[in-house]
Design a protein around this motif. Structure first.
Motif, mmCIF file in Angstrom:
data_model
loop_
_atom_site.group_PDB
_atom_site.id
_atom_site.type_symbol
_atom_site.label_atom_id
_atom_site.label_comp_id
_atom_site.label_asym_id
_atom_site.label_seq_id
_atom_site.Cartn_x
_atom_site.Cartn_y
_atom_site.Cartn_z
ATOM 1 N N ASP A 155 12.546 4.448 4.549
ATOM 2 C CA ASP A 155 11.846 3.493 5.409
ATOM 3 C C ASP A 155 10.363 3.458 5.044
ATOM 4 O O ASP A 155 9.776 4.479 4.671
ATOM 5 C CB ASP A 155 11.990 3.887 6.883
ATOM 6 N N PHE A 156 9.775 2.286 5.168
ATOM 7 C CA PHE A 156 8.341 2.166 4.922
ATOM 8 C C PHE A 156 7.602 2.774 6.106
ATOM 9 O O PHE A 156 7.897 2.475 7.266
ATOM 10 C CB PHE A 156 7.939 0.706 4.751
ATOM 11 N N VAL A 157 6.629 3.619 5.810
ATOM 12 C CA VAL A 157 5.888 4.331 6.858
ATOM 13 C C VAL A 157 4.401 4.030 6.732
ATOM 14 O O VAL A 157 3.814 4.162 5.652
ATOM 15 C CB VAL A 157 6.117 5.853 6.762
ATOM 16 N N PHE A 158 3.814 3.607 7.823
ATOM 17 C CA PHE A 158 2.363 3.450 7.897
ATOM 18 C C PHE A 158 1.746 4.725 8.464
ATOM 19 O O PHE A 158 2.380 5.434 9.255
ATOM 20 C CB PHE A 158 1.996 2.288 8.821
ATOM 21 N N PRO A 159 0.503 5.014 8.103
ATOM 22 C CA PRO A 159 -0.215 6.095 8.787
ATOM 23 C C PRO A 159 -0.641 5.616 10.171
ATOM 24 O O PRO A 159 -0.327 4.491 10.572
ATOM 25 C CB PRO A 159 -1.420 6.319 7.874
ATOM 26 N N PHE A 184 0.846 -1.186 0.000
ATOM 27 C CA PHE A 184 0.000 0.000 0.000
ATOM 28 C C PHE A 184 0.887 1.245 0.000
ATOM 29 O O PHE A 184 1.838 1.342 0.785
ATOM 30 C CB PHE A 184 -0.930 0.007 1.209
ATOM 31 N N ASP A 185 0.554 2.185 -0.870
ATOM 32 C CA ASP A 185 1.351 3.407 -1.016
ATOM 33 C C ASP A 185 0.665 4.545 -0.256
ATOM 34 O O ASP A 185 -0.078 5.331 -0.831
ATOM 35 C CB ASP A 185 1.491 3.750 -2.502
ATOM 36 N N PHE A 186 0.956 4.614 1.034
ATOM 37 C CA PHE A 186 0.300 5.613 1.873
ATOM 38 C C PHE A 186 0.846 7.022 1.643
ATOM 39 O O PHE A 186 0.303 7.990 2.178
ATOM 40 C CB PHE A 186 0.454 5.227 3.345
ATOM 41 N N THR A 187 1.909 7.157 0.858
ATOM 42 C CA THR A 187 2.492 8.477 0.585
ATOM 43 C C THR A 187 1.875 9.130 -0.643
ATOM 44 O O THR A 187 2.131 10.305 -0.908
ATOM 45 C CB THR A 187 4.010 8.357 0.355
ATOM 46 N N ARG A 188 1.090 8.392 -1.381
ATOM 47 C CA ARG A 188 0.549 8.901 -2.645
ATOM 48 C C ARG A 188 -0.469 10.013 -2.396
ATOM 49 O O ARG A 188 -1.407 9.854 -1.603
ATOM 50 C CB ARG A 188 -0.128 7.763 -3.400
#
Length: 276
Positions: free
Chosen positions: A107-111, A82-86
């Motif tokens: 780093d991969f970041v979750f909301p 999932f691309d939460f930065t989009r």
């Protein structure tokens, strides 16, 4: 949310993003040499040997039957996240490609999933809009009689879902794919119970053909069935586009938000004119 697990399904050893939420699971571990860094899907209650036909669902099943004390559960693939930065996800294409090197630079970041899942019941990929109904799209790319057997089994075993099945599959051209999600365990548990009851019955009546694509029948069916489940239970959905890290350059396949939105609108127009 320490009781959050987002499993990453992988059938081979690859570089994976690191985050406390992520749990790498080896898909089809019963059929291959074990990868020491991954949780094999062949331990405990499992269907690991069914992986050639059930695809990532063998990891899904393992998580459902063996994880404990988890309140939020998700599923990613080793090449799809999932691309939460989009920005403007509602206008985005369902996926975009990046090089593996670029993907691992950050780093991969979750909301804040806890807050997000108070507003929504489930996180799913952005829906694809086809030029035909979802039922017709399945028939165009897979085996139509298998789909009709699926319909018959739902009618027999879960008739209360038929209205949602017909609405989302026969009378809609919008569908989420990839078997990816993040949701509360209670929805995951209910969905898994329903899903595998149906698919195991399909397995009894429809044998996969000897074809590298069409043999993955139960995985293809489940991609569609999550839409039916969400519609039947009126789940509040947050659609998030995907990011796909690949070796080599694939950015030529990426489309802008404008082009993605235009394509969806044009497919909707074509579909509705066909219906009329």
């Amino acid at each position: 949310m320490n009781n959050t697990k987002v499993i990453i399904c992988a059938h081979k050893k690859v570089q994976l993003p690191q985050h406390p939420f992520f749990l790498p699971i080896q898909a089809g571990a019963a059929l291959h040499d074990l990868i020491s860094e991954y949780q094999p899907d062949s331990e405990g209650d499992n269907i690991s040997k069914k992986n050639p036909h059930f695809c990532e669902l063998t990891c899904h099943y393992w998580a459902w039957k063996n994880l404990k004390d988890v309140s939020v559960i998700g599923l990613n693939h080793y090449r799809r996240y999932f691309d939460f930065t989009r920005k403007w996800p509602q206008f985005s294409a369902d996926k975009r490609f990046v090089s593996t090197e670029e993907f691992f630079k950050q780093d991969f970041v979750f909301p804040d999933l806890e807050m997000l899942l108070k507003k929504y019941d489930i996180i799913l990929p952005v829906a694809r809009h086809w030029r035909v109904s979802n039922t017709q799209q399945y028939a165009d790319y897979h085996i139509a009689k298998d789909w009709e057997m699926l319909r018959q089994i739902i009618k027999e075993r879960h008739p209360e879902y038929m209205r949602s099945f017909e609405k989302t599959m026969d009378h809609s051209n919008k569908s989420v794919g990839y078997n990816m999600f993040i949701t509360h365990w209670k929805f995951f548990d209910a969905y898994s119970e329903w899903l595998f009851d149906i698919l195991f019955e399909v397995e009894k009546r429809v044998r996969p053909i000897d074809d590298p694509v069409q043999s993955r029948i139960y995985g293809y069916m489940s991609e569609r069935l999550i839409n039916v489940f969400c519609e039947h239970h009126h789940l509040r959905i947050k659609h998030i586009p995907l990011i796909m890290p690949l070796d080599g350059e694939h950015t030529e396949y990426n489309v802008s938000n404008y082009r993605a939105t235009f394509r969806r609108l044009m497919n909707d127009v074509r579909y509705h004119f066909q219906v009329k």
